[in-house]
Design an enzyme around this catalytic site. Sequence first.
Site, PDB file in Angstrom:
ATOM      1  CE  LYS A 256     -13.653  36.533  64.824  1.00 43.76           C
ATOM      2  NZ  LYS A 256     -14.713  37.298  64.386  1.00 43.76           N
ATOM      3  NE  ARG A 257     -15.450  42.217  69.625  1.00 43.72           N
ATOM      4  CZ  ARG A 257     -16.455  42.091  70.563  1.00 43.72           C
ATOM      5  NH1 ARG A 257     -16.420  42.452  71.753  1.00 43.72           N
ATOM      6  NH2 ARG A 257     -17.737  41.694  70.513  1.00 43.72           N
TER       7      ARG A 257
END
Length: 481
Positions: A256-257
């Site tokens: 997700k980063r």
Amino acid sequence: MPDAAASPHPKPKDKDSPPMSVVTRFAPSPTGFLHVGGARTAVFNFLLARHFGGTFILRIEDTDQERSTPEATKAILDGLTWLDLSWDQLYYQSKRADLHNEYIDKLLESGHAYWCECTPDEVQAMREKAQVEGRKPKYDGRCRERGLGPGPGRVVRLKAPLSGTTSFNDLVKGVISVNNEELDDLVLRRADGWPTYNMAVVVDDVTMGVTHIVRGDDHVSNTPKQILIYRALGLNPPVFGHVPMILGPDKKKLSKRHGAMSVTDYRDMGILPEAMVNYLLRLGWAHGDKEIFSREEMIALFTTENLGSSAAVFDLDKLLWLDSHYMKQTRPEELAALLPDFLAAKGLPRAEPGYLARVVPLLQARAKTLVEMAAAADFFVLPDAELPYDGSAVAKFLTPEARTRLSAMAEGLAALPRFDQVSLEAYFATYLEAEGLAFKAVAQPLRVAITGRTFSPGLHETMDVLGRERVLARLARAVNL
RNA sequence: GUCCCCAUCGUCUAGUGGCCCAGGACGCUGGCCUCUCACGCCGGUAACAGGGGUUCAAAUCCCCUUGGGGACGCCA
């Protein structure tokens, strides 16, 4: 039961030979959304099956009662549907536990499995001890020969070979072999009676007749374990192919980063599914220098032969480039049908598809995504009175002199017998001729007056699409700004 | 820690011993086109991780090093 052994490795050169029954599967666990890595695995499996005229199975591996959710299952189905990766059969693994257990019983009967009463804590301790002693952390097999029967808290373990090696010829990585000393007697049935992942997968693949297992890299270490189960069952394992994972720009596993991970995020970004599939396909697979593949070409050309063996970085810029290509290729009517949702997302009016179909061609070369197209279409769909004007553009181009000319042109335009691109061009040609001007001299003032800003599609076509009424209304408004 | 896997331009990749002082694409960049913005077209930039072998010949085969990654669950 299907004979998994009867699955010859398809040879690319035999592409057109009589169809052998190829069965592939995509087996996600419904614990989240369909992420790009999974989507790519699905693309490969789908294509492999279609290429050989085989069967593509979708199997939801929802045996983790804790983390599996119906929402995630729906998200995965939606994602695959959006990408147009249609499956031929759909299974839910959790509904097949009885079948899995039947096979475990067979193993028990044939002496290839045994009951074990060691607790998770005890096993954990063994592993830690082995680890500190520099050995492979594994169960020590202490219940192996005890001849225990069923009982509360007991699990069933595979009686794995203590020596020798287990190897397989991976479609993408070549021969991989592991010393059996590295493996331990894995649990087949949990204390609560549920089969474990490795057992369920083998039973499902066997009973579904899966011939080619193409999956993520992270499964290579499971493969020897599964092969051991096949052997214990007296079956030949299918062909395996492990594709490398997808990384973020920092070369770390995509997370997700790194922003969007779910394929639906890309849909929301206005990416076309055709572009997404094309991009995913090229991430880890190539066919010479070819970059653009139609669905037909993908199916005709895809084989595991050209799968890459090293990890790939997800590159949004290239996806965007592909999308811009498909934005130009797609029929205006199709884009016009998709556009309203994106207009609405920007708070713009949902214009009629018929009208949008005329707007779209002017925007196709100017928008890389549907989101960009919606933004660029604002002045086409906004009511004249609500059209926003760029202040600095007004100040720069709508000079008193320009306004005078704009008024003059408005009169001329109002008197035109016809208001289409051809007559507009003719009108401006004569007007400019008479004034001794070049179109360049009036283009920007005209553009700002009609679109509210300094950039837009060609003016003649823009005015044609907008229509006389709106052009005149905007001209009148601009002159008095 | 142990085992397994990977290694060509910034990125995706072509390359399966000679056609490669390495090709294409994205990106970046110079120019052309032009009513703006785009599109398009032409050109440029940039890589075989390092070291040993094998061979007449290696990006391509072998070994080592280094660097990445994955796995080691009664998760999937």
